[in-house]
Design a protein around this motif. Structure first.
Motif, short mmCIF file in Angstrom:
data_model
loop_
_atom_site.label_atom_id
_atom_site.label_comp_id
_atom_site.label_asym_id
_atom_site.label_seq_id
_atom_site.Cartn_x
_atom_site.Cartn_y
_atom_site.Cartn_z
N GLU A 1 -27.35 0.61 3.11
CA GLU A 1 -25.97 1.06 3.19
C GLU A 1 -25.19 0.63 1.96
N TYR A 2 -25.47 -0.58 1.51
CA TYR A 2 -24.76 -1.09 0.33
C TYR A 2 -25.15 -0.29 -0.92
N LEU A 3 -26.44 0.00 -1.07
CA LEU A 3 -26.90 0.79 -2.21
C LEU A 3 -26.30 2.20 -2.16
N ASN A 4 -26.31 2.81 -0.98
CA ASN A 4 -25.72 4.14 -0.83
C ASN A 4 -24.23 4.13 -1.18
N MET A 5 -23.54 3.06 -0.77
CA MET A 5 -22.12 2.95 -1.06
C MET A 5 -21.86 2.89 -2.57
N LEU A 6 -22.67 2.08 -3.29
CA LEU A 6 -22.50 1.99 -4.73
C LEU A 6 -22.77 3.34 -5.40
N CYS A 7 -23.82 4.03 -4.93
CA CYS A 7 -24.13 5.34 -5.51
C CYS A 7 -22.99 6.32 -5.25
N TYR A 8 -22.41 6.26 -4.05
CA TYR A 8 -21.29 7.15 -3.72
C TYR A 8 -20.11 6.89 -4.63
N MET A 9 -19.76 5.62 -4.81
CA MET A 9 -18.58 5.28 -5.60
C MET A 9 -18.78 5.60 -7.08
N TYR A 10 -20.05 5.62 -7.54
CA TYR A 10 -20.33 5.94 -8.93
C TYR A 10 -20.74 7.40 -9.11
N HIS A 11 -20.49 8.20 -8.04
CA HIS A 11 -20.77 9.63 -8.08
C HIS A 11 -22.24 9.93 -8.34
N ALA B 1 -33.20 -2.37 -7.18
CA ALA B 1 -32.32 -1.27 -7.58
C ALA B 1 -30.87 -1.74 -7.68
N LEU B 2 -30.44 -2.56 -6.73
CA LEU B 2 -29.08 -3.09 -6.77
C LEU B 2 -28.84 -3.93 -8.02
N LYS B 3 -29.83 -4.74 -8.36
CA LYS B 3 -29.70 -5.59 -9.54
C LYS B 3 -29.60 -4.75 -10.81
N VAL B 4 -30.52 -3.78 -10.96
CA VAL B 4 -30.52 -2.95 -12.17
C VAL B 4 -29.27 -2.09 -12.24
N LEU B 5 -28.93 -1.45 -11.11
CA LEU B 5 -27.75 -0.59 -11.08
C LEU B 5 -26.48 -1.39 -11.32
N GLY B 6 -26.40 -2.57 -10.68
CA GLY B 6 -25.22 -3.41 -10.86
C GLY B 6 -25.03 -3.85 -12.29
N GLU B 7 -26.12 -4.26 -12.96
CA GLU B 7 -26.01 -4.69 -14.36
C GLU B 7 -25.60 -3.54 -15.26
N SER B 8 -26.15 -2.35 -14.98
CA SER B 8 -25.82 -1.18 -15.79
C SER B 8 -24.36 -0.78 -15.64
N LEU B 9 -23.91 -0.74 -14.39
CA LEU B 9 -22.53 -0.32 -14.14
C LEU B 9 -21.54 -1.38 -14.60
N HIS B 10 -21.92 -2.65 -14.46
CA HIS B 10 -21.04 -3.73 -14.90
C HIS B 10 -20.76 -3.63 -16.40
N SER B 11 -21.79 -3.23 -17.17
CA SER B 11 -21.62 -3.12 -18.62
C SER B 11 -20.70 -1.98 -19.01
N GLN B 12 -20.51 -1.01 -18.05
CA GLN B 12 -19.65 0.16 -18.35
C GLN B 12 -18.19 -0.11 -18.01
#
Length: 326
Positions: free
Chosen positions: A244-254, A311-322
């Protein structure tokens, strides 16, 4: 010259005017809807409780209150009737009827759902969801809680609470959840905000009803005033909560819903199993994959848990840098 829209369904409009004159009923046009009552003449006491409003849909667009109000008043005492209108003078195909009691509202649903106003045109009558919360995405990152609340007080009425969230799906943007005192207040606010009366947004600002799933997912986030991403809480470490948390992040980042693949590739003599996993997020530039060993006494679900955490770690690091610096 007379606008062409004024000539639409002239006979229907004349019949409506004649009915108003004959009955003495007053209809008030405001913000894209035409209202009767709220309260009606002779009403005593306060407004009805919640659960007394019904939603009416699939209306022929050239049907008006001279047909609809007598029909819906025939099954119970009406407190209010609201017909949504277009600029052209046609209805928008739906309306709301609020009754004096829950029993009358239920009777309206039981009696009039599926009623054919015209041959082959059955209407829908069901309980109104009474939505009261809006989500505004695309607010400027510099907007503060106090500034947003002050602006909303000016352009809308009936605001009860404002919750401001980071909106990492858009550069330099925030997301706000607005709660209003009633569905009517929220609907009027939505119309006002969609028309661009809020001056705190960017070009891509969107206003929608708050989806229950999004509301649930937002509750999993911490609201930050800095550039930190919300992190999973300790109680979220089950597979379902992590998904659910991963889906939420994907939703918020379109991004679209991720696909998780796991496969056992070998088993050693001690019974340990090696799994290969891959998380594919449509819209993200590369899949996220890896290997892990799972002990014989551990559930195979462990492979999916590790895949989601990776996936959360990789996605989080990528989005954090943006995210921009504040």
């Amino acid at each position: 010259p007379q606008m062409w829209t004024n000539r639409i369904n002239e006979a229907g409009k004349m019949a409506l005017l004649a009915w108003e004159k004959e009955t003495g009923i007053e209809l008030v046009q405001i913000n894209g809807q035409r209202c009767y009552g709220g309260p009606p003449p002779g009403w005593e006491g306060g407004p009805p409780p919640s659960g007394t409003e019904v939603y009416i849909a699939r209306l022929p667009q050239d049907v008006y209150e001279n047909t609809l109000i007598p029909l819906f008043a025939s099954v119970g005492r009406l407190y209010e009737f609201r017909l949504m209108m277009t600029f052209s003078g046609l209805n928008r195909g739906f309306a709301y009827a609020r009754y004096g009691s829950r029993q009358d509202a239920l009777r309206a649903i039981a009696t009039l759902h599926g009623f054919q106003l015209r041959q082959g045109r059955a209407i829908v009558v069901c309980r109104s969801t009474q939505k009261r919360e809006l989500v505004v995405n695309g607010l400027a990152a510099s907007v503060s809680q106090r500034e947003l609340e002050a602006e909303l007080q000016v352009v809308t009425e009936g605001i009860r609470s404002v919750t401001l969230h980071a909106s990492p799906g858009q550069t330099r943007a925030k997301l706000a959840v607005l709660k209003y005192k009633s569905h009517r207040a929220a609907a009027l606010a939505k119309k006002a905000l969609v028309e661009g009366n809020l001056r705190l947004g960017e070009t891509g600002m969107r206003v929608d009803w708050l989806d229950p799933e999004l509301k649930k997912k937002l509750q999993l986030c911490e609201v930050h005033g800095d550039k930190s991403l919300p992190l999973p809480r300790p109680w979220m470490q089950s597979l379902q909560n992590m998904l659910e948390y991963l889906n939420m992040l994907c939703y918020m980042y379109h991004q679209r819903i991720p696909l998780i693949i796991t496969k056992c590739v070998q088993v050693n003599p001690s019974g340990w199993q090696q799994f290969w996993y891959q998380v594919v997020i449509p819209g993200y530039h590369v899949p996220i994959d890896g290997f892990l060993w799972v002990s014989p006494d551990r559930e195979h679900e462990k492979a999916k848990v590790v895949a989601v955490m990776h996936a959360l770690k990789v996605l989080g690091e990528s989005l954090h840098s943006q995210l921009p610096a504040f």
